[in-house]
Design a protein around this motif. Structure first.
Motif, short mmCIF file in Angstrom:
data_model
loop_
_atom_site.label_atom_id
_atom_site.label_comp_id
_atom_site.label_asym_id
_atom_site.label_seq_id
_atom_site.Cartn_x
_atom_site.Cartn_y
_atom_site.Cartn_z
N MET A 119 26.16 49.49 42.05
CA MET A 119 27.52 48.96 41.98
C MET A 119 28.21 49.45 40.71
SD MET A 119 27.33 45.09 43.48
CE MET A 119 26.57 44.40 42.06
N ASP A 120 29.51 49.75 40.85
CA ASP A 120 30.29 50.23 39.73
C ASP A 120 31.74 49.81 39.96
OD1 ASP A 120 31.15 51.59 37.50
OD2 ASP A 120 31.12 53.56 38.44
N ALA A 121 32.44 49.49 38.91
CA ALA A 121 33.83 49.04 39.04
C ALA A 121 34.74 50.13 39.56
CB ALA A 121 34.34 48.54 37.70
N SER A 122 34.35 51.40 39.40
CA SER A 122 35.20 52.48 39.88
C SER A 122 35.11 52.66 41.40
CB SER A 122 34.83 53.80 39.19
OG SER A 122 33.56 54.24 39.61
N GLN A 123 34.31 51.85 42.08
CA GLN A 123 34.20 51.94 43.53
C GLN A 123 35.29 51.14 44.24
OE1 GLN A 123 30.20 50.58 44.01
NE2 GLN A 123 29.34 52.63 43.77
N VAL A 124 36.18 50.52 43.50
CA VAL A 124 37.32 49.81 44.09
C VAL A 124 38.52 50.75 44.06
CG1 VAL A 124 38.85 47.83 43.87
CG2 VAL A 124 36.44 47.59 43.33
N PRO A 125 39.07 51.11 45.23
CA PRO A 125 40.24 51.99 45.24
C PRO A 125 41.45 51.34 44.54
CG PRO A 125 39.25 51.86 47.42
CD PRO A 125 38.59 50.82 46.58
N PRO A 126 42.37 52.14 44.01
CA PRO A 126 43.50 51.59 43.26
C PRO A 126 44.37 50.63 44.06
CG PRO A 126 43.37 53.97 42.98
CD PRO A 126 42.35 53.59 43.98
N ARG A 127 44.55 50.90 45.36
CA ARG A 127 45.41 50.01 46.15
C ARG A 127 44.79 48.64 46.31
NH1 ARG A 127 43.78 51.07 51.63
NH2 ARG A 127 42.07 52.53 51.54
N TRP A 128 43.45 48.57 46.44
CA TRP A 128 42.77 47.27 46.51
C TRP A 128 42.69 46.64 45.13
CZ3 TRP A 128 42.10 44.32 50.50
CH2 TRP A 128 42.07 44.89 51.78
N HIS A 129 42.59 47.44 44.07
CA HIS A 129 42.56 46.91 42.71
C HIS A 129 43.85 46.16 42.41
CE1 HIS A 129 43.00 47.06 38.30
NE2 HIS A 129 41.69 46.90 38.30
N SER A 130 44.98 46.71 42.85
CA SER A 130 46.25 46.03 42.59
C SER A 130 46.34 44.73 43.38
CB SER A 130 47.42 46.95 42.93
OG SER A 130 47.44 47.25 44.30
N TRP A 131 45.75 44.68 44.57
CA TRP A 131 45.74 43.43 45.33
C TRP A 131 44.82 42.40 44.67
CZ3 TRP A 131 41.90 40.75 48.01
CH2 TRP A 131 42.35 39.68 48.79
N LEU A 132 43.64 42.82 44.22
CA LEU A 132 42.70 41.90 43.58
C LEU A 132 43.29 41.26 42.33
CD1 LEU A 132 39.28 43.76 43.76
CD2 LEU A 132 39.83 41.57 44.80
N HIS A 133 44.05 42.03 41.56
CA HIS A 133 44.61 41.54 40.30
C HIS A 133 46.03 41.02 40.44
CE1 HIS A 133 41.19 42.73 37.86
NE2 HIS A 133 41.08 43.75 38.69
N ARG A 134 46.44 40.75 41.67
CA ARG A 134 47.73 40.14 41.99
C ARG A 134 48.93 40.94 41.52
NH1 ARG A 134 48.64 35.85 44.29
NH2 ARG A 134 47.07 34.37 44.89
N SER A 135 48.80 42.27 41.46
CA SER A 135 49.97 43.09 41.19
C SER A 135 50.86 43.14 42.41
CB SER A 135 49.55 44.52 40.80
OG SER A 135 48.82 44.50 39.62
N THR A 136 50.23 42.96 43.58
CA THR A 136 50.96 42.91 44.84
C THR A 136 50.28 41.90 45.76
OG1 THR A 136 51.74 44.19 46.73
CG2 THR A 136 49.64 44.84 45.82
N ASP A 137 51.07 41.31 46.64
CA ASP A 137 50.50 40.39 47.62
C ASP A 137 50.33 41.04 48.98
OD1 ASP A 137 50.12 38.22 45.98
OD2 ASP A 137 52.14 37.46 46.26
N GLU A 138 50.80 42.29 49.12
CA GLU A 138 50.63 43.01 50.38
C GLU A 138 49.19 43.49 50.49
OE1 GLU A 138 53.46 46.01 51.36
OE2 GLU A 138 55.02 45.00 50.23
N VAL A 139 48.57 43.17 51.61
CA VAL A 139 47.19 43.61 51.84
C VAL A 139 47.23 45.08 52.23
CG1 VAL A 139 45.13 43.27 53.25
CG2 VAL A 139 46.51 41.31 52.56
#
Length: 141
Positions: free
Chosen positions: A67-87
Motif C-alpha cells: 500500500m502507498d498513498a500515491s495509489q489514489v488517483p488525483p480525482r479520487w483524492h479531491s473527493w476524499l479530501h472534500r475538494s469536490t462533492d462530485e463522485v
C-alpha cells in the motif's frame, strides 16, 4: 462516540469477514456506503453519520505490504479530501469528459515507483568536466 462502542456498532452492521478486512487494512472498524471503485482496485466509501474528517475513506486494492498513498488517483483524492462533492466516474477519460477538462488531464494515473525495480533511473550522457586526482607515490632513495 467512544471507540469501543463505535467498533462494536460498526462490526455488527456487516459480516465478520468484511469487518476483519476493514480492521486489517485500516486498523479501524468502519461501515459505509460503497461510492465507487477506481482502475487500481481501490474501493471508496462514505458514511455521513461519522464525524467530519472520518466520513470518507477507501480500502486499498493492493496488499497491505504494497500500500502507498500515491495509489489514489488525483480525482479520487479531491473527493476524499472534500475538494469536490462530485463522485468521479469509472475511468479518467469519462471523468475528464464529464467535467469538461482538456484531453491531457485524462492520462491514466500511475503510482510512485521510487524504490522499486521499475523506478526511473537517470544516467549522465555528458563527458565529465573534472578529472579525479590520482596520487602517485615517488620512489625515495
Amino acid at each position: 462516540m467512544s471507540s469501543l462502542y463505535r467498533f462494536v456498532k460498526n462490526s455488527l452492521r456487516q459480516s465478520p469477514a468484511r469487518t476483519f478486512e476493514m480492521y486489517r487494512k485500516l486498523d479501524d472498524a468502519k461501515w459505509g456506503r460503497l461510492v465507487g471503485t477506481d482502475e487500481l482496485g481501490n474501493r471508496y466509501y462514505e458514511n455521513l453519520e461519522e464525524r467530519y474528517g472520518r466520513e470518507r475513506w477507501y480500502i486499498p486494492g493492493a496488499k497491505r505490504s504494497e500500500m502507498d498513498a500515491s495509489q489514489v488517483p488525483p480525482r479520487w483524492h479531491s473527493w476524499l479530501h472534500r475538494s469536490t462533492d462530485e463522485v468521479p466516474k469509472a475511468t479518467a477519460e469519462e471523468d475528464a469528459a464529464a467535467m469538461h477538462r482538456p484531453k491531457w488531464m485524462a492520462y491514466p494515473h500511475y503510482e510512485n515507483l521510487t524504490g522499486t525495480k521499475r523506478a526511473n533511473v537517470t544516467y549522465n550522457t555528458v563527458r565529465t568536466k573534472i578529472e579525479a586526482w590520482q596520487p602517485s607515490a615517488a620512489v625515495r632513495e
